[in-house]
Design a protein around this motif. Structure first.
Motif, mmCIF file in Angstrom:
data_model
loop_
_atom_site.group_PDB
_atom_site.id
_atom_site.type_symbol
_atom_site.label_atom_id
_atom_site.label_comp_id
_atom_site.label_asym_id
_atom_site.label_seq_id
_atom_site.Cartn_x
_atom_site.Cartn_y
_atom_site.Cartn_z
ATOM 1 N N UNK A 65 0.822 -1.224 0.000
ATOM 2 C CA UNK A 65 0.000 0.000 0.000
ATOM 3 C C UNK A 65 0.847 1.262 0.000
ATOM 4 N N UNK A 66 2.101 1.158 0.408
ATOM 5 C CA UNK A 66 2.949 2.355 0.443
ATOM 6 C C UNK A 66 3.336 2.776 -0.981
ATOM 7 N N UNK A 67 3.312 1.807 -1.908
ATOM 8 C CA UNK A 67 3.683 2.137 -3.295
ATOM 9 C C UNK A 67 2.461 2.366 -4.189
ATOM 10 N N UNK A 68 1.303 1.857 -3.783
ATOM 11 C CA UNK A 68 0.088 1.901 -4.625
ATOM 12 C C UNK A 68 -0.397 3.347 -4.808
ATOM 13 N N UNK A 69 -0.706 3.720 -6.074
ATOM 14 C CA UNK A 69 -1.203 5.079 -6.335
ATOM 15 C C UNK A 69 -2.716 5.065 -6.597
ATOM 16 N N UNK A 70 -3.321 3.920 -6.314
ATOM 17 C CA UNK A 70 -4.771 3.749 -6.443
ATOM 18 C C UNK A 70 -5.299 4.033 -7.861
ATOM 19 N N UNK A 71 -4.563 3.601 -8.871
ATOM 20 C CA UNK A 71 -5.004 3.799 -10.263
ATOM 21 C C UNK A 71 -6.115 2.809 -10.627
ATOM 22 N N UNK A 72 -6.251 1.752 -9.861
ATOM 23 C CA UNK A 72 -7.306 0.730 -9.979
ATOM 24 C C UNK A 72 -7.228 -0.117 -11.259
ATOM 25 N N UNK A 73 -6.062 -0.077 -11.905
ATOM 26 C CA UNK A 73 -5.858 -0.902 -13.099
ATOM 27 C C UNK A 73 -5.995 -2.391 -12.736
ATOM 28 N N UNK A 74 -5.518 -2.735 -11.536
ATOM 29 C CA UNK A 74 -5.587 -4.136 -11.093
ATOM 30 C C UNK A 74 -7.039 -4.627 -11.061
ATOM 31 N N UNK A 75 -7.941 -3.749 -10.653
ATOM 32 C CA UNK A 75 -9.361 -4.139 -10.619
ATOM 33 C C UNK A 75 -9.922 -4.247 -12.038
ATOM 34 N N UNK A 76 -9.437 -3.350 -12.914
ATOM 35 C CA UNK A 76 -9.978 -3.325 -14.286
ATOM 36 C C UNK A 76 -9.631 -4.578 -15.083
ATOM 37 N N UNK A 77 -8.512 -5.240 -14.715
ATOM 38 C CA UNK A 77 -8.119 -6.432 -15.497
ATOM 39 C C UNK A 77 -8.511 -7.747 -14.820
ATOM 40 N N UNK A 78 -9.030 -7.675 -13.614
ATOM 41 C CA UNK A 78 -9.371 -8.910 -12.890
ATOM 42 C C UNK A 78 -10.497 -9.647 -13.623
ATOM 43 N N UNK A 79 -10.266 -10.903 -14.038
ATOM 44 C CA UNK A 79 -11.314 -11.595 -14.809
ATOM 45 C C UNK A 79 -12.529 -11.941 -13.961
ATOM 46 N N UNK A 80 -12.362 -11.995 -12.645
ATOM 47 C CA UNK A 80 -13.525 -12.304 -11.800
ATOM 48 C C UNK A 80 -14.392 -11.055 -11.616
ATOM 49 N N UNK A 81 -13.746 -9.907 -11.418
ATOM 50 C CA UNK A 81 -14.512 -8.658 -11.243
ATOM 51 C C UNK A 81 -15.168 -8.196 -12.540
ATOM 52 N N UNK A 82 -14.610 -8.639 -13.669
ATOM 53 C CA UNK A 82 -15.112 -8.155 -14.971
ATOM 54 C C UNK A 82 -15.558 -9.309 -15.860
#
Ligand SMILES: Cc1cc2nc3c(=O)[nH]c(=O)nc-3n(C[C@H](O)[C@H](O)[C@H](O)COP(=O)(O)OP(=O)(O)OC[C@H]3O[C@@H](n4cnc5c(N)ncnc54)[C@H](O)[C@@H]3O)c2cc1C
Length: 397
Positions: free
Chosen positions: A43-60
């Protein structure tokens, strides 16, 4: 950001799309106490761009149309059929890619029998992919390697579980004409930790290192495939789904990844180009054809690209057209059905993590019947005398 913890593990299939897409490199896949990998975010490096959520095959999760074309096939090369899980279809498709200067990615054993994704650039290297490994494959940096090859203009084939294929396509974020994907009907992926404990136990029992492993060896025919291990001291272990600790754990639903019991990818229509699976009941689909117990692969055409690849690879295959609905409802039913969750799954892993060996854990939660063991000892005899085939035929009817 992706947030997987003890309470929501079933929402992660471990495909690595999130880790691979993160520009900040703040996601790493870490192994839990069941041997499965999950993304952990720094979390110290994460900039919260949410790209990880956008590519998750379960979320999408996307939904695809019911396929309308299917075939039952067998490779014309009998050695390829013998060493493949079913009819050796995947090798025929992969060969087409290699012969056009391409590269093929798939699941293979490394030198220590750990299952991981790797690649092949020559026809002879394809043998490492043959035969299903019933363990979740470690993706490592495969997704970024696939992208590099695609951007270099190479033909790329990727073979894997439905969630790995959908994860890869989401990670790529655009269609590539030079990418071909094959997924399979997938019951589930068992734990790499269980596979490791199993190997440890078997090496101790046989007093020697494993030099060969095959989850689906056809020694007694396709219908009675066995998990076969060979050891450096010349000894051999041949066990079936009822007598082998690893196979029994898999088929009893006690050691698979949590997401597999509520799989979001269990649909007839897929994002892949081709879907393959076991064809157990050839006589039901092809009139007048006798079952020679060598194995056939069922192939579903999922895209125009898949249809083109099939046409190109056809010269290496014996092909029978089939009804996709009939095929999926019978032999491909795991494309729609989740495996049962064993009620003692938690206790099974606890015991395994507390120093008990796989034999002790299996005896406690999924005991093997004495009658099965005795039958297993005489399988060679039953196979040679034709009794095994007769019994299997009765079961199929
Ligand atoms: C974990 C798993 C579960 C499966 N569950 C079912 C099922 O429930 N019902 C069914 O009909 N078929 C299932 N299959 C598919 C089936 O076992 C055959 O792979 C399929 O019939 C194709 O056979 P083939 O002879 O044409 O290919 P093969 O030559 O056997 O090729 C197998 C291909 O699968 C890939 N592969 C092998 N192990 C793994 C792995 N662990 N992870 C990712 N990719 C891998 C290899 O890269 C290779 O390309 C499963 C396969 C796996 C790996």
């Amino acid at each position: 950001m992706i947030n997987i913890n003890e309470t929501n593990k079933k929402h992660c299939c471990g495909c690595t799309a999130c880790e691979s897409v993160c520009h900040k490199k703040c996601i790493s896949m870490q192994t839990d106490n069941e041997g499965f990998k999950y993304p952990v975010v720094d979390k110290t490096k994460c900039v919260n761009c949410r790209l990880c959520e956008k590519v998750c095959p379960i979320l999408n999760k996307t939904h695809n149309v019911f396929p309308n074309t299917a075939y039952i096939v067998r490779n014309k090369n009998s050695e390829i059929v013998r060493s493949s899980t079913s009819g050796g279809a995947v090798t025929a498709f992969s060969k087409e890619i290699i012969n056009n200067g391409g590269i093929v990615f798939g699941g293979a054993f490394d030198g220590n029998f750990y299952v991981k994704h790797t690649y092949a650039e020559t026809e002879s290297e394809l043998s490492k992919f043959r035969s299903s490994k019933y363990v979740q494959s470690d993706m490592g940096t495969t997704f970024t390697e696939v992208k590099q090859q695609l951007d270099n203009g190479k033909f790329v084939m990727f073979t894997g579980t439905p969630c790995q294929v959908e994860g890869l396509q989401n990670y790529l974020r655009k269609p590539y004409d030079n990418l071909f994907t094959i997924d399979f009907v997938c019951r589930a992926v068992p734990s790499p930790l269980v596979w490791e404990k199993y190997r440890e136990f078997m090496e101790k029992k046989f007093g020697s290192e494993i030099t060969y492993a095959n989850f689906r060896e056809k020694t007694y025919g396709y219908h009675s495939a066995n998990l076969t291990l060979r050891f450096a001291n010349g000894k051999k272990s041949i066990e079936n789904t009822n007598t082998d600790y690893m196979l029994k754990s898999f088929f009893k639903g006690i050691c698979s990844r949590p997401s597999c019991y509520d799989c979001k990818f269990r649909e007839p229509g897929r994002v892949s180009d081709l879907t393959v699976f076991d064809c157990w009941n050839i006589t039901r689909y092809v009139n007048g054809l006798a079952d020679d117990d060598k194995g056939y692969t069922a192939v579903i055409i999922q895209s125009t690209k898949g249809a083109k690849l099939f046409e190109k690879a056809k010269h290496n295959l014996i092909v029978y057209p089939a009804d996709p609905k009939l095929l999926l409802e019978n032999d491909g039913h795991m494309a729609m059905e989740n495996p049962k969750y064993h009620k003692n799954r938690k206790e099974y892993f606890e015991m395994l993590n507390n120093g008990y060996n796989i034999e002790q854990v299996v005896k406690k939660y999924i005991p093997i019947k004495i009658s099965r063991k005795i039958f297993g000892k005489f399988r060679g005899f039953f196979y040679k005398t034709g009794i095994l085939r007769f019994l299997k035929k009765l079961k199929i009817k």
